[in-house]
Design a protein around this motif. Structure first.
Motif, short mmCIF file in Angstrom:
data_model
loop_
_atom_site.label_atom_id
_atom_site.label_comp_id
_atom_site.label_asym_id
_atom_site.label_seq_id
_atom_site.Cartn_x
_atom_site.Cartn_y
_atom_site.Cartn_z
N GLY A 175 -26.14 89.13 -35.40
CA GLY A 175 -24.96 90.08 -35.24
C GLY A 175 -24.41 89.74 -33.98
N GLU A 176 -25.01 88.88 -33.19
CA GLU A 176 -24.35 88.05 -31.80
C GLU A 176 -23.07 87.18 -32.20
OE1 GLU A 176 -27.42 88.81 -28.12
OE2 GLU A 176 -27.40 86.85 -29.02
N ALA A 177 -22.05 87.45 -31.18
CA ALA A 177 -21.03 86.57 -31.66
C ALA A 177 -19.91 86.12 -30.49
CB ALA A 177 -19.90 87.56 -32.60
N ARG A 178 -19.22 85.27 -30.64
CA ARG A 178 -18.35 84.83 -29.65
C ARG A 178 -16.76 84.73 -30.14
NH1 ARG A 178 -20.77 79.66 -27.23
NH2 ARG A 178 -22.20 81.06 -26.26
N ILE A 179 -15.86 85.00 -29.49
CA ILE A 179 -14.61 84.55 -29.82
C ILE A 179 -13.98 83.61 -28.78
CG2 ILE A 179 -12.21 85.70 -30.65
CD1 ILE A 179 -13.87 88.24 -31.18
N THR A 180 -13.03 82.76 -29.60
CA THR A 180 -12.44 81.88 -28.51
C THR A 180 -10.85 81.77 -29.12
OG1 THR A 180 -12.98 80.07 -29.63
CG2 THR A 180 -14.27 80.54 -27.73
N HIS A 181 -9.99 81.20 -28.12
CA HIS A 181 -8.88 80.92 -28.43
C HIS A 181 -8.18 79.71 -28.02
CE1 HIS A 181 -6.36 82.92 -25.27
NE2 HIS A 181 -7.52 82.53 -24.80
N ASP A 182 -7.18 79.05 -28.62
CA ASP A 182 -6.08 77.93 -28.00
C ASP A 182 -5.22 78.87 -27.22
OD1 ASP A 182 -4.67 76.21 -27.24
OD2 ASP A 182 -4.26 75.20 -29.24
N GLU A 183 -5.53 78.56 -25.83
CA GLU A 183 -4.84 79.61 -24.87
C GLU A 183 -3.52 79.09 -24.77
OE1 GLU A 183 -6.19 80.91 -20.18
OE2 GLU A 183 -5.83 78.81 -20.43
N ASP A 184 -2.78 77.96 -24.83
CA ASP A 184 -1.52 77.53 -24.84
C ASP A 184 -0.84 78.16 -25.93
OD1 ASP A 184 -1.94 75.80 -26.78
OD2 ASP A 184 -1.72 74.20 -25.64
N GLY A 185 -1.38 78.64 -26.98
CA GLY A 185 -0.73 79.28 -28.16
C GLY A 185 -0.34 78.51 -29.24
N TYR A 225 -18.19 81.53 -39.65
CA TYR A 225 -17.24 81.00 -38.60
C TYR A 225 -15.65 81.32 -39.09
CZ TYR A 225 -20.61 78.11 -36.61
OH TYR A 225 -21.60 77.38 -35.77
N LEU A 226 -15.06 82.28 -38.25
CA LEU A 226 -13.74 82.53 -38.62
C LEU A 226 -12.43 82.00 -37.81
CD1 LEU A 226 -15.63 84.74 -39.73
CD2 LEU A 226 -13.59 86.47 -39.71
N TYR A 227 -11.41 81.62 -38.65
CA TYR A 227 -10.36 81.28 -37.90
C TYR A 227 -9.00 81.82 -38.28
CZ TYR A 227 -13.83 77.16 -37.81
OH TYR A 227 -15.00 76.67 -37.86
N SER A 228 -8.19 82.33 -37.27
CA SER A 228 -7.02 83.06 -37.85
C SER A 228 -5.93 82.76 -36.71
CB SER A 228 -7.45 84.55 -37.27
OG SER A 228 -8.11 85.29 -38.12
N GLY A 229 -4.87 82.70 -37.61
CA GLY A 229 -3.74 82.35 -36.69
C GLY A 229 -2.37 82.30 -37.63
N ILE A 230 -1.18 81.84 -37.18
CA ILE A 230 0.26 82.05 -37.84
C ILE A 230 0.56 80.62 -38.09
CG2 ILE A 230 2.27 83.12 -37.74
CD1 ILE A 230 1.29 85.12 -35.54
N LEU A 231 0.96 80.32 -39.27
CA LEU A 231 1.55 78.92 -39.45
C LEU A 231 2.87 78.92 -39.01
CD1 LEU A 231 0.93 76.06 -40.62
CD2 LEU A 231 1.56 77.05 -42.98
N GLU A 232 3.28 78.00 -38.07
CA GLU A 232 4.66 78.13 -37.74
C GLU A 232 5.14 76.49 -37.75
OE1 GLU A 232 5.87 78.72 -33.28
OE2 GLU A 232 6.54 80.79 -34.39
N GLY A 233 5.85 75.95 -38.93
CA GLY A 233 6.16 74.89 -38.82
C GLY A 233 4.88 74.01 -39.32
N SER A 234 4.86 72.81 -38.46
CA SER A 234 3.63 72.08 -38.75
C SER A 234 2.63 72.35 -37.80
CB SER A 234 3.90 70.57 -38.26
OG SER A 234 4.60 70.31 -37.09
N SER A 235 2.58 73.56 -37.13
CA SER A 235 1.84 73.73 -36.22
C SER A 235 1.15 75.19 -36.19
CB SER A 235 2.29 73.75 -34.80
OG SER A 235 2.71 72.65 -34.26
N ILE A 236 0.05 75.56 -35.77
CA ILE A 236 -0.73 76.87 -35.89
C ILE A 236 -0.29 77.90 -34.45
CG2 ILE A 236 -2.76 78.26 -36.08
CD1 ILE A 236 -3.57 76.25 -37.99
N LYS A 237 0.10 79.02 -34.55
CA LYS A 237 0.43 79.80 -33.26
C LYS A 237 -0.64 80.83 -33.39
CE LYS A 237 3.79 83.08 -31.66
NZ LYS A 237 5.12 83.79 -31.72
N ASP A 238 -1.04 81.01 -32.09
CA ASP A 238 -2.05 81.77 -31.61
C ASP A 238 -3.33 81.61 -32.53
OD1 ASP A 238 -0.06 83.16 -30.00
OD2 ASP A 238 0.47 84.57 -31.74
N PHE A 239 -3.94 80.67 -32.66
CA PHE A 239 -5.16 80.42 -33.32
C PHE A 239 -6.27 80.67 -32.32
CE2 PHE A 239 -8.14 76.93 -34.46
CZ PHE A 239 -8.07 77.25 -35.98
N LYS A 240 -7.18 81.50 -33.25
CA LYS A 240 -8.21 82.08 -32.71
C LYS A 240 -9.23 81.84 -33.68
CE LYS A 240 -6.31 86.09 -30.26
NZ LYS A 240 -5.15 85.68 -30.32
#
Length: 232
Positions: free
Chosen positions: A186-196, A152-167
């Protein structure tokens, strides 16, 4: 005398620079081994090709905390089994906890709650630089006598006390004992927090907020967990 002092100063600076280079190389080696324990390079490339951002580096931000992810939407899938969700599908809201971050060996603990399911990773590592990060976590899913290993992978940008563009992404990295109970290796799925924006919260308990969403729009939230039921 001035020449001798200058040579000594340059020598000291070179020694300090070499030491830093050696320390960086050692850290990079430690980090690489941790990540490869979780996800082999060929499967990491699968996620990259599918569009999952991978933030590299040995100076990740301190993302310690619990974050509320809503709405969780499907961005990309290569799952071929019948009934796979279409891009744009909304999953149940989730909360993800990152704790016990150790920047010396790049380890941390990852726990989550999504829909009716809870999960905790057996092994996890982090990479990144500045405010950008990627977390790599391993989980073993079981069904009767069958089991499969997922990264499981989680990527994003720490912005203050929140995470921006969390995927978020998951991929089956070892289905040698999975039979037909799980998605293919080898099969996979990518999701994101749509409101950013993924806000920091105090607890993994999402009952109150999930109930509120269901009352507003029952059709918008499924009862299936992205990280649990839907991988089988």
């Amino acid at each position: 005398m001035k020449t001798i002092k200058l040579v000594l100063c340059l020598s000291i600076l070179m020694m300090i620079g070499c030491k830093k280079d050696d320390e960086s190389a050692q850290k990079e080696e430690i980090q690489e081994k941790k990540i490869q324990e979780i996800i082999p390079g060929n499967y990491l490339n699968v996620l990259k090709e599918m569009g999952m951002p991978i933030h590299e580096g040995i100076n990740p931000p301190d993302i310690t905390g619990i974050y509320h992810i809503s709405p969780i939407m499907l961005l990309k899938t290569n799952i071929t089994s019948a009934g796979e969700y279409e891009v744009g599908h909304r999953f149940a809201d989730g909360r993800y906890s990152f704790s016990s971050l150790n920047k010396n060996d790049f380890t941390l603990k990852v726990a989550s709650k999504q829909g009716p399911g809870n999960s905790e990773s057996t092994i996890a590592a982090i990479s990144g630089s500045g405010s950008h990060f990627t977390v790599y976590a391993m989980e073993i899913s079981t069904s009767g006598t069958n089991s499969a290993i997922f990264a499981y992978l989680y990527s994003g940008i720490l912005e203050g006390s929140s995470i921006k563009d969390f995927k978020m992404a998951f991929i089956n990295v070892d289905n040698s004992n999975g039979g037909i109970q799980f998605i293919k290796e080898g099969e996979a799925r990518i999701t994101h927090d749509e409101d950013g924006i993924s806000e920091r919260v105090n607890s993994l308990d999402i009952t109150a907020k999930t109930t509120k969403i269901l009352e507003i729009n029952p059709a918008a939230v499924t009862g299936l967990s992205q990280m649990q039921s839907s991988v089988r």
